[in-house]
Design an enzyme around this catalytic site. Structure first.
Site: not given
Ligand SMILES: *Cc1c(COP(=O)(O)O)cnc(C)c1O
Length: 379
Positions: A182
């Site tokens: 992210k």
């Molecule tokens: C990455 C992601 C998640 C999950 O995030 P985590 O921190 O790994 O639990 C949930 N929703 C979307 C749209 C994502 O891209």
């Protein structure tokens, strides 16, 4: 150009993050404490919200939001059919039913024109996803489903905005991820934002086993030997201060990261616009894209090869790509458990079968971007 090796994503961490984790390690305050609080305050300020509650992931942020809203058995939650699987999983985990809504393959976000039909008197929330860093069309969603609480899955959308309002301040709850893929990272980690004081308090209690006061308050209060009472049954979703310390440093770089990625996204759009088989991200001036990923859609009727063949050719030339994400309704568990057909959500099916994310991250240099463009043009 000579062959290069370009991963799909690579976080920017280094000396400053390394130095930042030293303080909690030296003081011995390792779980949620002053660093997490600082990270929360900075995050709330950047996203123009009253409360930011740090947790262990976006998935636990989404789960906690549903619990705080009181969603449970007999309730329905609307989820876009094209998203990371955990957006839907958490709904099942609180005992509620997932109601999929199709997406628009032009934006990869929920299609508000299909939303009204999904709302019933059991609908307790809409989980709208700001996929790849592009906010959902919030006005259209609110118009299509008036009064339904909105949980923003902004896992990809730190720093993004819609009509000048930051992600996380657009719905009742905003959920963010600090996974290394992210925009900013703490290894693993997440944040819930809200402007509602009652929800803010509830979230803080629920992430800490349901304790009425936090460890930090208790240790620094007048009677640290009195254990807190527990009025609700909660969870351990606490972020560590090691992560909080990294988060403070990373958040300080968020805008610079986004500006850099926006510049190279514009370069991609300019250089690749001549490829008639490649749909590039399009959005109006209402949106400030967070550019977590640059996701294209391949028109196989015009392309020289199939999507998967193109991904393979790029991989051979050292360029990592991925499908954007999943059509959740097509994953084995959802398809089999709920007897859903791929064609039930055609927009999500198109995105699932033809999307391709190409590298866009802050560890790439000019030659890397040129190499991606030249290689794609040569296909
Ligand atoms: C990455 C992601 C998640 C999950 O995030 P985590 O921190 O790994 O639990 C949930 N929703 C979307 C749209 C994502 O891209």
């Amino acid at each position: 150009m000579d062959k290069r090796n370009i991963p799909i994503s690579l976080p920017v961490t280094g000396e400053e993050e390394w130095q930042a984790v030293k303080e909690p390690l030296m003081t011995g305050w390792l779980t949620s404490g002053p660093k997490v609080r600082e990270f929360e305050n900075l995050f709330a300020e950047r996203h123009q919200v009253k409360h930011a509650i740090a947790v262990t992931s976006a998935t636990t942020a989404l789960h906690l939001s549903l619990v705080a809203l009181g969603v449970g058995p007999g309730d329905e939650v609307i989820v876009p059919a094209f998203t990371w699987v955990s957006t839907a999983n958490v709904v099942l985990q609180v005992g509620a039913a997932v109601v999929f809504c199709d997406i628009d393959p032009k934006t990869f976000n929920i299609d508000p024109t299909q939303l009204t039909d999904k709302v019933t008197d059991r609908t307790k929330a809409i989980m709208t996803v700001h996929l790849f860093g592009l906010c959902s069309d919030m006005d259209a969603i609110k118009e299509a489903a008036p009064g339904v609480p909105i949980i923003e899955d902004g896992a990809c959308a730190a720093g993004a905005a819609y009509k000048g309002i930051p992600a996380g301040a657009l719905g009742d709850f905003g959920c963010f991820s600090f996974h290394p893929r992210k925009s900013v990272t703490t290894g693993e980690g997440g944040m819930v934002t809200t402007n509602n004081d009652a929800y803010g308090e509830k979230l803080g209690i629920l992430r800490n086993h349901g304790a009425s006061v936090s460890e930090e308050q208790r240790h620094h209060g007048p009677r640290p030997y009195i254990l807190p009472d527990f009025d609700v049954s909660g969870y351990n979703y606490r972020m560590t201060d090691l992560q909080g310390a990294v988060g403070v440093v990373q958040l300080g770089k968020l805008d610079q990261f986004i500006n850099e990625r926006a510049k190279w996204a514009a370069y991609y759009k300019k250089e690749l616009s001549g490829l008639e088989w490649l749909q590039l991200p399009e959005f109006s001036a209402d949106y400030d894209h967070g550019w977590q990923s640059f996701v294209t859609l391949i028109d196989e009727t015009k392309a020289p090869y199939t999507r998967n063949e193109i991904m393979e050719k790029l991989q051979e030339r050292g360029i990592s790509t991925r499908p954007g994400t999943h059509a959740v309704h097509m994953l084995n568990f959802y398809a089999n458990t709920f007897d859903i057909k791929p064609g039930d959500y055609p927009g999500a099916q198109i995105a699932n079968d033809y999307s391709m994310s190409i590298p866009l991250h802050n560890r790439m240099n000019e030659l890397d971007f040129q190499y991606v463009v030249e290689t794609l043009k040569s296909i």
